[in-house]
Write an enzyme that holds these catalytic residues in place. Sequence first.
Site, PDB file in Angstrom:
ATOM      1  N   LYS A  63      37.066   3.608  -7.454  1.00  0.00           N
ATOM      2  CA  LYS A  63      36.802   2.163  -7.481  1.00  0.00           C
ATOM      3  C   LYS A  63      35.510   1.832  -6.736  1.00  0.00           C
ATOM      4  O   LYS A  63      34.672   1.057  -7.214  1.00  0.00           O
ATOM      5  CB  LYS A  63      37.995   1.413  -6.861  1.00  0.00           C
ATOM      6  CG  LYS A  63      39.221   1.415  -7.762  1.00  0.00           C
ATOM      7  CD  LYS A  63      40.480   0.942  -7.048  1.00  0.00           C
ATOM      8  CE  LYS A  63      41.678   1.073  -7.994  1.00  0.00           C
ATOM      9  NZ  LYS A  63      42.969   0.798  -7.352  1.00  0.00           N
ATOM     10  N   GLN A 107      45.213  -1.056  -1.701  1.00  0.00           N
ATOM     11  CA  GLN A 107      45.716   0.025  -2.554  1.00  0.00           C
ATOM     12  C   GLN A 107      47.217   0.221  -2.311  1.00  0.00           C
ATOM     13  O   GLN A 107      47.645   0.389  -1.177  1.00  0.00           O
ATOM     14  CB  GLN A 107      44.939   1.320  -2.235  1.00  0.00           C
ATOM     15  CG  GLN A 107      45.290   2.487  -3.128  1.00  0.00           C
ATOM     16  CD  GLN A 107      44.891   2.274  -4.591  1.00  0.00           C
ATOM     17  OE1 GLN A 107      43.821   1.762  -4.889  1.00  0.00           O
ATOM     18  NE2 GLN A 107      45.780   2.647  -5.494  1.00  0.00           N
ATOM     19  N   ASP A 130      43.416  -8.058  -7.823  1.00  0.00           N
ATOM     20  CA  ASP A 130      44.497  -7.312  -8.489  1.00  0.00           C
ATOM     21  C   ASP A 130      45.397  -8.256  -9.294  1.00  0.00           C
ATOM     22  O   ASP A 130      46.197  -7.798 -10.109  1.00  0.00           O
ATOM     23  CB  ASP A 130      45.351  -6.582  -7.444  1.00  0.00           C
ATOM     24  CG  ASP A 130      45.070  -5.091  -7.413  1.00  0.00           C
ATOM     25  OD1 ASP A 130      44.539  -4.575  -8.422  1.00  0.00           O
ATOM     26  OD2 ASP A 130      45.395  -4.446  -6.394  1.00  0.00           O
TER      27      ASP A 130
END
Length: 317
Positions: A63, A107, A130
């Site tokens: 990422k 994460q 997200d």
Amino acid sequence: MKEFNAQEQSSATVIDGKAFAQKLRHEVGSQVASFVGAHGRPPGLAVVLVGEDAASQVYVRTKMRQAEEAGIASFAHRLPAVTTEAELLELIVALNADERVDGILVQLPLPDHIDEGGVIEAIAADKDVDGFHPRNVGRLATGESALVPCTPLGCLLLLQDRLGDLTGLKAVIVGRSNIVGKPMAQLLLKAHCTVTMAHSRSRNLADECRQADILVVAVGRPGMIGSDHVKPGATVIDVGINREELGEGQSRLVGDVDFAAVAKVAGAITPVPGGVGPMTVACLLRNTLYAAQRRESARQKASELDVSTKGVAGEPG
Ligand code: NDP
């Protein structure tokens, strides 16, 4: 690791998610360049990793690298596994207030002693790239503009690229998780599909799946969808990522769909790897750019309002 040859024995069109994701990342990169020109700063993405989980470390590295390649400033926060929930929340509060940061990604999974839901809710909804914050979940459900979870967004883009207008198509989604199945259903509803969600308690799964023009599978069970689940000509999106051990230290990634069998029946199918996976990170970059654009336009509106209010206040009489 032995790679699976996606073209093997396939009569269906193999949807090349890797190539599509690369194109998307280039598009994001050129829009990032315009953003920098307009605002004098790059969009910023903060990535928070707690603990040393090997797979999570790989995801975070990918990422960060792809963000930087697209011109997005990335800020890594790698915290030890013993980090307390209070310490993590303190970092989130700081990132919420950090003007350089447009997107915050924590994460998952987090270590067991930290409440994931509480951490997600602590992220400012306008930086929730997200798309897991309840406010974004609600906005997606009511059809308002929202930050949308990256994996289902990637699936939607692949479907629209392949099929164009999805209106009236029958979509069946297998799996009802908050990160894939449910937002996928909302996105396909918004795209005017007729949507069915199947899960572990569904009866006659193969019958349900065979109704689908679009079949999205997000379960986490290798090869569970076979040719008897698929209507001839259907478009099949395989979200599953499962590591299959081949012995002698060899392994390969496989999806939830039995690729070789289904490719003989389907009209189009995503491979694993090289299908949905690369789209997830590309959509994260897209979301970060979108969050940055929205924050700048909100800032602009606020300053215009400020000027006009001052004007009114300053008027004589
Ligand atoms: P979850 O474990 O959260 O959800 C799995 C879903 O599958 C549940 O809704 C479950 O039903 C359903 N299910 C389980 N067994 C069956 C069955 N026999 N028949 C029908 N449905 C069943 O998984 P995720 O959504 O997080 O992930 C799914 C897969 O997608 C995983 O392989 C994961 O690695 C992959 N993934 C890939 C991503 C990417 O970037 N490509 C990103 C995210 C996930 P119930 O609700 O009834 O328990």
